[in-house]
Motif scaffolding. Structure first.
Motif, PDB file in Angstrom:
ATOM      1  N   ALA A   1       0.694  -2.318 -10.359  1.00  0.00           N
ATOM      2  CA  ALA A   1       0.507  -1.089  -9.567  1.00  0.00           C
ATOM      3  C   ALA A   1       1.009   0.101 -10.337  1.00  0.00           C
ATOM      4  O   ALA A   1       1.892   0.003 -11.149  1.00  0.00           O
ATOM      5  CB  ALA A   1       1.260  -1.213  -8.249  1.00  0.00           C
TER       6      ALA A   1
ATOM      7  N   THR B   1       0.822  -1.205   0.000  1.00  0.00           N
ATOM      8  CA  THR B   1       0.000   0.000   0.000  1.00  0.00           C
ATOM      9  C   THR B   1       0.860   1.261   0.000  1.00  0.00           C
ATOM     10  O   THR B   1       0.502   2.259  -0.632  1.00  0.00           O
ATOM     11  CB  THR B   1      -0.947   0.004   1.215  1.00  0.00           C
TER      12      THR B   1
ATOM     13  N   GLY C   1      -5.652   4.129  -7.415  1.00  0.00           N
ATOM     14  CA  GLY C   1      -4.824   3.772  -6.268  1.00  0.00           C
ATOM     15  C   GLY C   1      -5.652   3.191  -5.131  1.00  0.00           C
ATOM     16  O   GLY C   1      -5.269   2.180  -4.524  1.00  0.00           O
TER      17      GLY C   1
ATOM     18  N   VAL D   1       1.886   1.890  -3.578  1.00  0.00           N
ATOM     19  CA  VAL D   1       0.785   2.463  -4.356  1.00  0.00           C
ATOM     20  C   VAL D   1       0.607   3.943  -4.011  1.00  0.00           C
ATOM     21  O   VAL D   1       0.487   4.796  -4.907  1.00  0.00           O
ATOM     22  CB  VAL D   1      -0.523   1.691  -4.092  1.00  0.00           C
TER      23      VAL D   1
ATOM     24  N   LYS E   1      -6.661  -0.272  -6.054  1.00  0.00           N
ATOM     25  CA  LYS E   1      -5.539  -1.199  -5.933  1.00  0.00           C
ATOM     26  C   LYS E   1      -5.309  -1.586  -4.472  1.00  0.00           C
ATOM     27  O   LYS E   1      -5.103  -2.766  -4.155  1.00  0.00           O
ATOM     28  CB  LYS E   1      -4.280  -0.556  -6.505  1.00  0.00           C
TER      29      LYS E   1
END
Length: 256
Positions: free
Chosen positions: A256, A99, A161, A102, A164
């Motif tokens: 990503a 995360t 984002g 991203v 994702k």
């Protein structure tokens, strides 16, 4: 992953014969490689591939033993080593690592879009006739249409984002206690190493070590039971390791 659980049920109905080596069974779906190994009544199904941004390991674990089994994601329990052309351990990536990556990309894309919007201007030339001669001046005004396109781009990047991150949260393997007959599936992720042509995956479940080599050797046995046919997306071109944009165990995460 439901199909993987059915596969495990079929495989478990054919116990390993005494004296047989503990070696993964291998099967393919549209050229995409899966390996299955049972140790002490714990069965692991695994697939390893390049998802375009990480080396992804899809895992399904089924407990057929009387004792409870703890499945714990982490670098001490899921390991991936490149064996060719280099010999090196690939870095395990936590959900926080994914995360953060991203968010980092979203931040830079938003900065670039902001700079682009600030620089989006229209320039025009105006000539003014006076008794003393002709004067030329340049007028610069904001290009609102271009600015809106950059703002839309920034909003789109932020939405992608968030999608994702949500997908990572859904796919990432979570710590689970398995009792008799229980199964769990999910994905863990490692650094990519694009040039890797052979990797070794090791999974530690309740002190039992499961080892898999991708691509498998040519003499690897097939499952004793025919796996249930699934319909994953077709794998992409690869070097030596099967690469795919999707998996029959869990859907692969887009780049990503």
């Amino acid at each position: 992953m439901k199909s993987a659980t059915v596969i495990l049920s079929l495989l478990m109905s054919f116990p390993m014969l005494a004296g047989e080596p503990v070696q993964p069974s291998v099967y393919y779906v549209h050229g995409f490689c899966y390996q299955v190994l049972t140790v002490n009544n714990i069965t692991v199904v695994i697939a390893v591939y390049d998802n375009g941004s990480n080396r992804q390991m899809d895992v399904s674990v089924t407990n057929r033993s009387d004792a409870s089994v703890e499945v714990i994601p982490g670098p001490s329990y899921f390991m991936l080593t490149e064996r060719a052309p280099k010999l090196q351990a690939l870095k395990y990536k936590t959900e926080h690592d994914l995360t953060t990556s991203v968010n980092h990309r979203v931040m830079w894309a938003s900065i670039i879009a902001g700079v682009g919007a600030a620089l989006a201007t229209d320039t025009s030339t105006v000539r003014t006739q006076t008794p003393y001669g002709t004067y030329t001046s340049t007028i610069t005004t904001p290009d609102y249409a271009a600015q809106n396109r950059f703002y839309d781009l920034a909003n789109n990047v932020q939405s992608l984002g968030q999608a994702k991150i949500s997908q990572y949260h859904q796919e990432y393997l979570q710590q689970t206690t398995l009792f008799l007959g229980d199964s769990v599936d999910g994905s863990v992720f490692f650094s990519r190493e694009r040039k890797a042509t052979e990797v070794k995956a090791r999974v530690n479940i309740a002190g039992n070590l499961f080892s898999f080599v991708f691509p498998p050797s040519g003499n690897a046995p097939a499952p004793l039971a025919a796996p249930l046919r699934t319909t994953p997306r077709l794998p992409s071109a690869s070097t030596g390791i099967t690469q795919a944009s999707g998996s029959a165990i869990t859907p692969a995460i887009q780049n990503a």
